[in-house]
Write an enzyme that holds these catalytic residues in place. Structure first.
Site, mmCIF file in Angstrom:
data_model
loop_
_atom_site.group_PDB
_atom_site.id
_atom_site.type_symbol
_atom_site.label_atom_id
_atom_site.label_comp_id
_atom_site.label_asym_id
_atom_site.label_seq_id
_atom_site.Cartn_x
_atom_site.Cartn_y
_atom_site.Cartn_z
ATOM 1 N N ASP A 147 40.535 42.083 24.461
ATOM 2 C CA ASP A 147 39.117 41.952 24.123
ATOM 3 C C ASP A 147 38.936 41.068 22.829
ATOM 4 O O ASP A 147 39.237 41.547 21.694
ATOM 5 C CB ASP A 147 38.670 43.304 23.806
ATOM 6 N N ASP A 192 34.162 36.204 25.013
ATOM 7 C CA ASP A 192 34.442 37.675 25.149
ATOM 8 C C ASP A 192 35.305 37.822 26.221
ATOM 9 O O ASP A 192 34.543 38.258 27.356
ATOM 10 C CB ASP A 192 33.166 38.623 25.054
#
Length: 395
Positions: A73, A281
């Site tokens: 992430d 992201d």
């Protein structure tokens, strides 16, 4: 997977590594599939899996080690894993990490320089243990901060160890995580992120990754590189300067508009653009756009595709034509997208648009739209580079 409740600490030191100074890592990225209901995963090159829409890093934690499969992430910093004893843990297929069985686990004290509190709310217990509380759009994790030995195995089979990595031992975890996801490994810009902690010992706080398209055979893997050798270079590389925003985690760019074919769809129809209005992201599958922008973009996409959509969606049975879209960023940086990045091939053979509209003024570029790009992140130089690549052939 951008945080909505921010970590109540800032690291003041970086763990030392047993890796050769300046030597990068190459890890395998493994792709795993997420069912539609769950869509909400150096130089170090290690194993990464895509979990249909999430990409998973495999990392050994503790002594003796427990293998943790954590979502990769770039929208958050903290590395955490489900941890016994569980106050509340979601179902997990593999064994849950038990710190009582590891000789190298050490909880952090509130007096530790690595537990520097900021913001409001208590982060320390009556036993002087450094606690954490981290939240995401799709869930949250709470527990204690600790240091632990970590190890990654490269594609060549070599194992590199890092003796004192700060991570979150999560005793209370919830959200849309599935049974194959044992935690989350943050690769954001903050001091606590995994890449920030090990970067100085592997050649720098930089990394590159190549994410496979949604419909790729899950047995095929590509690479995550950390540190020296992870630079994205050569013909066709597009480099953008990152924007420093108030949230130190994010890799932020200023998106000025999106072209569909030769038709420009401006980001905003009124008022000046906010600098750093878009983040990259990998922990979010879909690209999220402000509803007003998305509405104008969707209308233009429908106009350019020769076949009719399925019902009132941006899904098509076939014939997407030669649709080309371009992301325009501040500084005259243009990123050309093919249908590999803009449409996911679904199990029924249809193709669905990888973006959706949300109630927000800012945008988020998710992992589907970054597929088949070798993307290099350089924290110290504040740049991100893109190179069109067949990610299934990255070794």
């Amino acid at each position: 997977m951008a945080p909505t409740i921010f970590l109540l600490l800032a690291l003041l030191s970086i763990a030392e590594s047993t890796a050769d100074k300046g030597s990068g890592l190459k890890l395998e990225l493994i792709r795993r599939r997420v069912s539609p209901g769950n869509v909400s995963p150096m130089v170090a090159k290690s194993q990464i899996w895509p979990e249909t829409s999430e990409f998973i890093v495999k990392i050994a934690v503790g002594t003796p080690s427990t293998e943790v499969h954590a979502i990769l992430d770039t929208g958050s910093d903290l590395f955490w894993a489900q941890c016994r004893p569980c106050v509340k843990c979601y179902q997990q297929t593999n064994p849950i990490y038990d710190p009582s069985k590891s000789s190298t686990f050490r909880t952090l004290s509130c007096k530790s320089p690595q537990c520097h509190l900021r913001g409001s709310g208590a982060a320390c217990s009556g036993t002087d243990t450094c606690k954490y509380d981290y939240g995401y759009e799709s869930g949250s994790t709470q527990g204690e901060l600790a240091t632990e030995k970590m190890a990654v195995t490269s594609r060549s089979g070599a194992t590199t160890s890092f003796p004192e990595v700060v991570f979150g031992c999560g005793h209370n975890n919830s959200g849309t995580f599935n049974a194959n996801e044992m935690g989350l490994i943050g690769f954001g810009r903050g001091a606590i992120s995994f890449v920030s902690q090990i970067g100085p010992s592997v050649g720098g706080r930089k990394f590159s990754l190549c994410l496979m398209p949604y419909n790729t055979d899950p047995r095929i893997s590509s690479s995550l590189s950390i540190g020296s050798g992870s630079e994205v270079q050569g013909p066709g590389v597009i480099t953008a300067q990152l924007v420093r925003v108030s949230h130190q985690t994010y890799y932020s760019l200023t998106l000025t508009g999106i072209s569909v074919g030769k038709t420009l769809v401006p980001y905003s129809m009124s008022g000046p653009l906010a600098k750093g209005n878009t983040i990259l992201d990998t922990g979010t599958p879909q690209t999220l756009l402000p509803k007003e922008l998305y509405g104008r973009l969707a209308a233009e996409v429908r106009r350019h595709i020769p076949s009719k959509p399925i019902d009132d969606t941006l899904c098509y049975k076939d014939n997407l034509g030669d649709l080309v879209m371009t992301l325009h960023f501040d500084g005259d940086v243009d990123l050309r997208l093919s249908t590999v990045q803009t449409f996911n091939k679904m199990p029924d053979g249809s193709f669905c648009f990888t973006a959706m509209g949300v109630d927000d003024n800012d945008a988020l570029i998710g992992n589907s739209m970054m597929a088949n790009f070798l993307v290099g992140y350089d924290i110290d130089n504040m740049t991100v580079s893109f190179k069109s690549t067949d990610c299934t052939k990255i070794g």
